[in-house]
Write an enzyme that holds these catalytic residues in place. Structure first.
Site, PDB file in Angstrom:
ATOM      1  N   LYS A 146       0.858  -1.025  -0.063  1.00 39.44           N
ATOM      2  CA  LYS A 146       0.195   0.072   0.169  1.00 39.44           C
ATOM      3  C   LYS A 146       0.938   1.364  -0.220  1.00 39.44           C
ATOM      4  O   LYS A 146       1.201   1.494   1.346  1.00 39.44           O
ATOM      5  CB  LYS A 146      -1.085   0.142   1.253  1.00 39.44           C
ATOM      6  CG  LYS A 146      -2.257   0.819   1.189  1.00 39.44           C
ATOM      7  CD  LYS A 146      -2.708   0.406   1.924  1.00 39.44           C
ATOM      8  CE  LYS A 146      -4.477   0.914   2.339  1.00 39.44           C
ATOM      9  NZ  LYS A 146      -5.309   1.028   3.272  1.00 39.44           N
TER      10      LYS A 146
HETATM   11  O1  G3P Z   1      -7.977   1.946   4.185  1.00 41.46           O
HETATM   12  C1  G3P Z   1      -8.026   3.458   4.765  1.00 41.46           C
HETATM   13  C2  G3P Z   1      -9.399   3.681   5.183  1.00 41.46           C
HETATM   14  O2  G3P Z   1      -8.943   2.297   6.915  1.00 41.46           O
HETATM   15  C3  G3P Z   1      -9.619   4.831   6.289  1.00 41.46           C
HETATM   16  O3  G3P Z   1     -10.419   4.525   7.444  1.00 41.46           O
HETATM   17  O4  G3P Z   1     -12.027   5.447   9.045  1.00 41.46           O
HETATM   18  O5  G3P Z   1      -9.901   6.218   8.620  1.00 41.46           O
HETATM   19  O6  G3P Z   1     -11.621   7.267   7.216  1.00 41.46           O
HETATM   20  P1  G3P Z   1     -11.360   5.998   7.751  1.00 41.46           P
END
Ligand code: G3P
Length: 218
Positions: free
Chosen positions: A87
């Protein structure tokens, strides 16, 4: 559409995997820190453990921001297990590294994507997956789903092979709308996946079936 779980929590990964519908896992440095996974060796071991639980792609994120650092980290991560996807952040050095990994046959997930322009750059570099953060876009009063639709249209018109991985999913409706908008993958917290099951008529109907069965059979 593939289902990934977006967590580094092993119990939640096992629970989602037991449903029989899980295709992979995504993690990020914040999710690893949340589980208290720190230090190079522990982080590497944690990725290995996740790969042993789930037979599917597991995204492991680099923390370097320069080309040489990203490449060194990514090659180490990719060597851990055949299912590791490296990633990489959507920055110029990241795109350069994605192009390098593509030539080397190392699969990548381009993360922190918030625009169609960024999606085009990642596809040109040959990213395996592209992660637009729809929840964070919604948080800023833009429409994350419109971005998924736009990227889906561009990739289809241009014939790009990069898979759209809708990330930063917050609820079951995000999953349904991502499917509708043409996402190839959703990566979700366990709560959003479990939310898909919920319907009061299912609960009422099942209770009625079981009650009728009991009445008839004693
Ligand atoms: O993988 C990216 C994702 O986990 C981000 O999620 O909820 O932190 O915006 P969030």
């Amino acid at each position: 559409m593939k289902f990934f779980i977006d967590t580094a929590n092993l119990d939640q990964i096992r629970e989602a995997n037991a449903l029989g519908i899980l295709d992979g896992v995504t993690t990020n440095p914040s999710l690893m820190a949340k589980e208290g996974i720190t230090g190079h060796d522990n982080v590497m071991q944690h990725y290995k453990t996740i790969c042993e639980i789930v037979d599917g792609d597991v995204s492991a994120e680099v923390i370097s921001t320069d080309f040489n650092g990203i490449v060194a980290e990514g090659e180490k991560l990719a060597a851990l297990h055949k299912n590791i996807v490296v990633k990489v952040p959507m920055i110029p050095e990241g795109v350069k590294a994605i192009a390098y990994f593509t030539k080397k046959g190392i699969r990548t997930n381009c993360t922190l994507v918030f625009s169609a322009g960024q999606a085009i750059l990642a596809a040109k570099a040959g990213a395996t997956y592209l992660s637009p953060f729809i929840g964070r876009i919604d948080d800023s009063s833009w429409d994350g789903m419109e971005l998924i639709e736009q990227i889906s249209h561009i990739y289809s018109v241009q014939g790009y092979e990069t898979e759209i991985l809708a990330a930063s999913i917050r609820n079951p409706l995000h999953i349904v709308k991502s499917a509708q908008a043409g996402a190839d993958v959703v990566t979700c917290p366990l709560s959003a996946i479990m939310g898909l099951f919920k319907h009061p008529l299912t609960d009422i109907g099942l209770a009625q079936f079981l009650a009728d069965h009991k009445k008839a059979n004693g």
